[in-house]
Design a protein around this motif. Structure first.
Motif, PDB file in Angstrom:
ATOM      1  N   ARG B  14       0.815  -1.209   0.000  1.00 17.60           N
ATOM      2  CA  ARG B  14       0.000   0.000   0.000  1.00 17.60           C
ATOM      3  C   ARG B  14       0.856   1.271   0.000  1.00 17.60           C
ATOM      4  O   ARG B  14       0.699   2.133  -0.873  1.00 17.60           O
ATOM      5  N   SER B  15       1.772   1.357   0.952  1.00 18.04           N
ATOM      6  CA  SER B  15       2.546   2.597   1.072  1.00 18.04           C
ATOM      7  C   SER B  15       3.432   2.821  -0.145  1.00 18.04           C
ATOM      8  O   SER B  15       3.495   3.930  -0.679  1.00 18.04           O
ATOM      9  N   ASP B  38       0.048   6.453   8.113  1.00 17.47           N
ATOM     10  CA  ASP B  38       0.368   5.069   8.447  1.00 17.47           C
ATOM     11  C   ASP B  38       1.117   5.108   9.769  1.00 17.47           C
ATOM     12  O   ASP B  38       2.323   4.945   9.827  1.00 17.47           O
ATOM     13  N   THR B  43       6.495   4.660   6.251  1.00 19.84           N
ATOM     14  CA  THR B  43       7.531   4.280   5.299  1.00 19.84           C
ATOM     15  C   THR B  43       7.764   5.362   4.255  1.00 19.84           C
ATOM     16  O   THR B  43       8.702   5.285   3.481  1.00 19.84           O
TER      17      THR B  43
HETATM   18 MG   LIG Z   1       2.941   1.097   4.905  1.00 20.51          MG
END
Ligand SMILES: [Mg+2]
Ligand SMILES: Nc1ncnc2c1ncn2[C@@H]1O[C@H](COP(=O)(O)OP(=O)(O)OP(=O)(O)O)[C@@H](O)[C@H]1O
Lengths: 320, 306
Positions: B14-15, B38, B43
C-alpha cells in the motif's frame, strides 16, 4: 491606546496575515461576502466598492495569557487580547489577519481580566517587555508554549472556509502564504524602513520602523495589502512557471484563462492603505521591483493569449 | 481530490504503491501532497528517500497536528530534499510533491471529535495548493481510517469533496478475503460509513481494489516456467478470480494490478524512468502499471455507483 511610540502607546506591534484564494469556482457577490464574513451578530461587515470591492469582518478577540515569542528564551509574560479579522478582496481573495500591540511595561503583578479587556488588541506585559527579543522571536516563529498568532489567524481562516456556501471547486492551484510582521517606532529623526524576506513554504516576514503615532490597526491594514500583492505575484509566477513555452499544438492552457478571469484585475497597491503609510509601499516596491515584475508577467500573459489566438486562426486544427 | 489508501493486512504494498502514484502524478504536472497516516509503520520517508528530513518530525508530524500539539504540521518538499539521484533535478513541467510525515514515535491512537475538525481544516487548506492529496492509512479498520470515514461523510466537512478509496491487497486467498471484508464486511468500510451517514451506494462506488505485487503469468519469469507449473498457476489464478468475484471484488472494481517487481521486493522505493530505461533494473510493465493506475484515479470511467 495611542499610536506607536507615543507616551502611553505601544512600543511594538506584531501580526500575521494569511492569504488564499476563496475556495469557490467563482468570485462571490457582495451579499455572499457579507454572509461569509458575518462573524459576529453585534457588529456589521464593512463593505466598500472603491477602488475595488472590499469586505472586512468585525474584529474577533482572543484572550491570551502566555509567554511571548523570544529569541533568547528570556522569560516574560503577556496578558490581554489578540484581535483578528477576515478580509475578502473583490469577492475572490480571502485573508485572515491577526495582530496585537504591546506597551514597554505593565503592572508587576498579573491583574484581573477586567484590567486587560478594556484595551482590545493589546497585550500588556507583566513587568517589562523585552521588546527587541519579542520582535525578533515573533518573526522567527513561535516556540513550544509561546504565543502563536499564526494559529489564531489560521483558525479564523478555517472558520470562514468551513462555510457551506463554498464549493471548493478551485479554478487553479495556488500557494498559501503567511506574512508575519513587526512594527516599532522609528528613532526620532530617522527615516522609516521596511525589511522584507521570503522563505520556503510561502512564509514572508516584514520588519517595519514607522513614524511615531502610527496606529497599529493602520499597520495591520498595510500588511494585509502587502500580503495580498505578494500572494498575487507568487501565485501568478507559480502558474506561469509550469506553463509549456508555447507548444504549437497546445490550445489555450486553462491556467492562463484562470489567471485572466480571476487574478489579473486584482493588482491595486495601497487600495485600502492609510495615506500616511503609502511611502512604505513605495519603498518596498523600489527594493523588490514588485510592480515591474507584475507588469512584465501581465504583459507575458497577454502576449501568450494574442499569440495563441493568431496561431489558432492561421493553423487548420487537427480536427478540420 | 482525496485518495485514501487502505488495506486490511500489513505488508500489502500500500505505502510503496501509493507513493509511486503520487510521484507519477506530480511528474505529470499535478501538485501532489502525500499525508503519512500510516501511524503504525511510516515508510513514506524511506520511499521518497528523505533520510534526514523526517528527523525533525517529532512533535511536528501529523500525530502532533491532529492532537492539537502543533498548529503547523511539518511539510517536506520532496523535490528539494530527496536524496534519490534520479529525483534531484526536478523535471520541467512537474508539479509540487510534498510529504506531510507522521511523528516518528507515535503509533495508533483513538481520535476525538476535535481531531476530526483539525483533519478537515488541514485537508481544506491543502486543497488550495494541491490537485491530489494521498492519505496512506494504517492497515485494517484503524483509528485513522475511522477518522477519515467520519470526515468524508456528508456532514463530516469533506463530504462534498471528491474522495476515492483504494483497497490494496496481495494476490492470495487470505488477502483477497481480507480485502473484501475490509470493504464490504460487517465491520467494513461501507457498513461503518453508512452508520456515520454515508450513502452506501455512493461510498461503495468510491472504493476500488488494487492488486499489489501480483505475478503476471503472461510475462517472465512466470511465462517461462515448466508447462506443469504454468497449468497449475493458471488454475490457481482462476480460483482466485472466482473467489474475488464471489466476495464482491468483480473485475469492474479492480482498478489495477501492479506486477510483482523484484526491485520493490528488495527495496521500498520509487520506480523511475531511469530504473527501466537506463539501468534496466525495473520492469517496463511495472512502470506502466503504476502510470495507468495513476491516471485512473481521476478517470471517471473507472469509478461509479457499482
Ligand atoms: Mg505502509
Ligand atoms: N509490486 C511489488 N512487487 C514486489 N514487492 C512489492 C511491490 N509493492 C510493494 N512491495 C514490497 O512489499 C513490502 C510491503 O510494502 P509496503 O510497505 O508498501 O506495504 P504496506 O501495505 O504499506 O505495509 P504496512 O502495513 O506495514 O504499512 C515492501 O518491502 C515493498 O517494497
Amino acid at each position: 491606546m495611542g499610536g506607536l511610540g507615543t507616551p502611553s502607546g505601544p512600543v511594538l506591534a506584531c501580526g500575521e496575515v494569511r492569504t488564499r484564494l476563496l475556495p469557490t469556482s467563482d468570485a462571490v457577490d457582495e451579499r455572499t461576502a457579507e454572509r461569509l464574513l458575518r462573524l459576529r451578530t453585534d457588529e456589521r461587515v464593512r463593505l466598500s466598492r472603491h477602488p475595488n470591492r472590499y469586505a472586512v469582518s468585525p474584529g474577533l478577540l482572543t484572550g491570551v495569557d502566555c509567554r511571548p515569542p523570544s529569541v533568547n528564551g528570556a522569560s516574560s509574560r503577556v496578558v490581554g487580547t489578540v484581535t483578528a479579522r477576515a478580509v475578502l478582496v473583490e469577492g475572490r481573495v480571502l485573508q485572515s489577519s491577526a495582530h496585537f500591540s504591546a506597551p514597554a511595561s505593565g503592572p508587576d503583578r498579573r491583574r484581573p481580566w477586567g484590567h486587560y479587556l478594556g484595551r482590545p488588541g493589546c497585550l500588556i506585559p507583566v513587568g517589562r517587555l523585552p521588546a527587541r527579543s519579542v520582535a525578533e522571536g515573533f518573526l522567527a516563529g513561535p516556540g513550544p508554549h509561546e504565543l502563536d498568532v499564526g494559529s489564531i489567524a489560521e483558525s479564523l481562516m478555517a472558520r470562514v472556509c468551513r462555510h457551506r456556501i463554498l464549493d471548493f471547486d478551485l479554478p487553479l492551484t495556488t500557494v498559501n502564504t503567511s506574512l508575519r510582521w513587526t512594527a516599532v517606532p522609528a528613532v526620532e529623526g530617522e527615516a522609516t524602513s521596511v525589511l522584507f524576506t521570503k522563505a520556503d513554504d510561502g512564509l514572508r516576514t516584514v520588519a517595519l520602523r514607522l513614524p511615531h503615532g502610527t496606529a497599529p490597526a493602520a499597520v495591520a491594514g498595510l500588511c494585509e495589502d502587502l500580503a495580498l500583492h505578494d500572494w498575487l505575484l507568487t501565485t501568478v509566477a507559480y502558474a506561469l512557471d509550469g506553463l509549456p513555452a508555447g507548444h504549437e499544438d497546445s490550445g489555450l492552457p486553462k491556467v492562463l484563462r484562470s489567471l485572466v478571469d480571476h487574478l489579473l484585475h486584482l493588482w491595486m497597491p495601497r487600495g485600502h492603505v492609510d495615506r500616511t503609510l503609502h511611502a512604505v509601499w513605495e519603498e518596498l516596491d523600489e527594493h523588490t521591483g514588485y510592480s515591474r515584475q507584475w507588469n512584465v508577467m501581465g504583459q507575458r500573459i497577454r502576449d501568450q493569449l494574442v499569440l495563441r489566438a493568431v496561431r489558432s486562426r492561421h493553423q487548420p486544427s487537427a480536427w478540420d | 481530490m482525496l485518495v485514501l489508501a487502505a488495506s486490511d493486512k500489513g505488508g500489502t504494498g500500500r505505502s510503496v504503491t501509493a507513493a509511486n502514484l503520487a510521484y507519477q502524478r506530480s511528474l505529470d504536472g499535478d501538485d501532489v501532497c502525500f499525508l503519512d497516516f500510516d501511524f503504525g509503520s511510516p515508510t513514506a520517508s524511506a520511499v521518497f528517500d528523505l533520510p534526514d528530513a523526517v528527523v525533525g518530525a517529532d512533535g511536528r508530524g501529523l500525530h502532533s497536528y491532529l492532537q492539537g500539539r502543533t498548529s503547523e504540521p511539518l511539510r517536506i518538499d520532496v523535490w528539494a530534499r530527496t536524496e534519490h539521484p534520479a529525483l534531484r533535478d526536478r523535471p520541467s513541467g512537474s508539479g509540487r510533491l510534498v510529504l506531510l510525515p507522521g511523528d516518528r514515535t507515535g503509533g495508533e491512537f483513538p481520535f476525538a471529535e476535535a481531531d476530526r475538525h483539525r483533519f478537515v481544516d488541514l485537508v481544506l487548506r491543502l486543497r488550495h495548493e494541491f490537485d491530489l492529496l494521498f492519505v496512506d492509512l494504517s492497515a485494517g479498520r484503524s483509528y485513522a481510517a475511522d477518522l477519515v470515514l467520519a470526515a468524508t461523510s456528508p456532514h463530516g466537512g469533506l463530504g462534498r469533496q471528491g474522495n476515492r478509496w483504494l483497497v490494496f491487497h496481495r494476490w492470495t486467498r487470505q488477502h483477497v478475503m481480507a480485502a473484501a471484508e475490509l470493504a464490504y464486511g460487517n465491520a467494513g468500510l461501507v457498513r461503518a460509513g453508512a452508520a456515520m451517514g454515508h450513502r452506501p451506494e455512493v461510498l461503495s462506488g468510491s472504493i476500488r481494489f488494487v492488486r499489489a505485487a501480483a505475478p503476471d503469468l503472461e510475462s517472465p519469469p512466470w511465462s517461462q516456467v515448466s508447462p506443469a507449473q504454468y497449468v497449475w498457476l493458471r488454475q490457481c489464478e482462476q480460483v482466485l478470480e472466482e473467489l474475488a468475484a464471489a466476495r464482491g471484488i468483480c473485475k469492474a472494481r479492480v482498478l489495477a494490478s501492479i506486477p510483482l517487481e523484484p526491485v520493490l521486493q528488495w527495496q521500498e522505493r520509487l520506480i523511475t524512468d531511469e530504473d527501466v530505461h537506463d539501468h534496466g533494473i525495473a520492469h517496463h510493465e511495472t512502470l506502466r502499471a503504476m502510470r495507468d493506475l495513476a491516471q485512473r484515479l481521476t478517470d471517471d470511467e473507472f469509478w461509479g455507483p457499482w
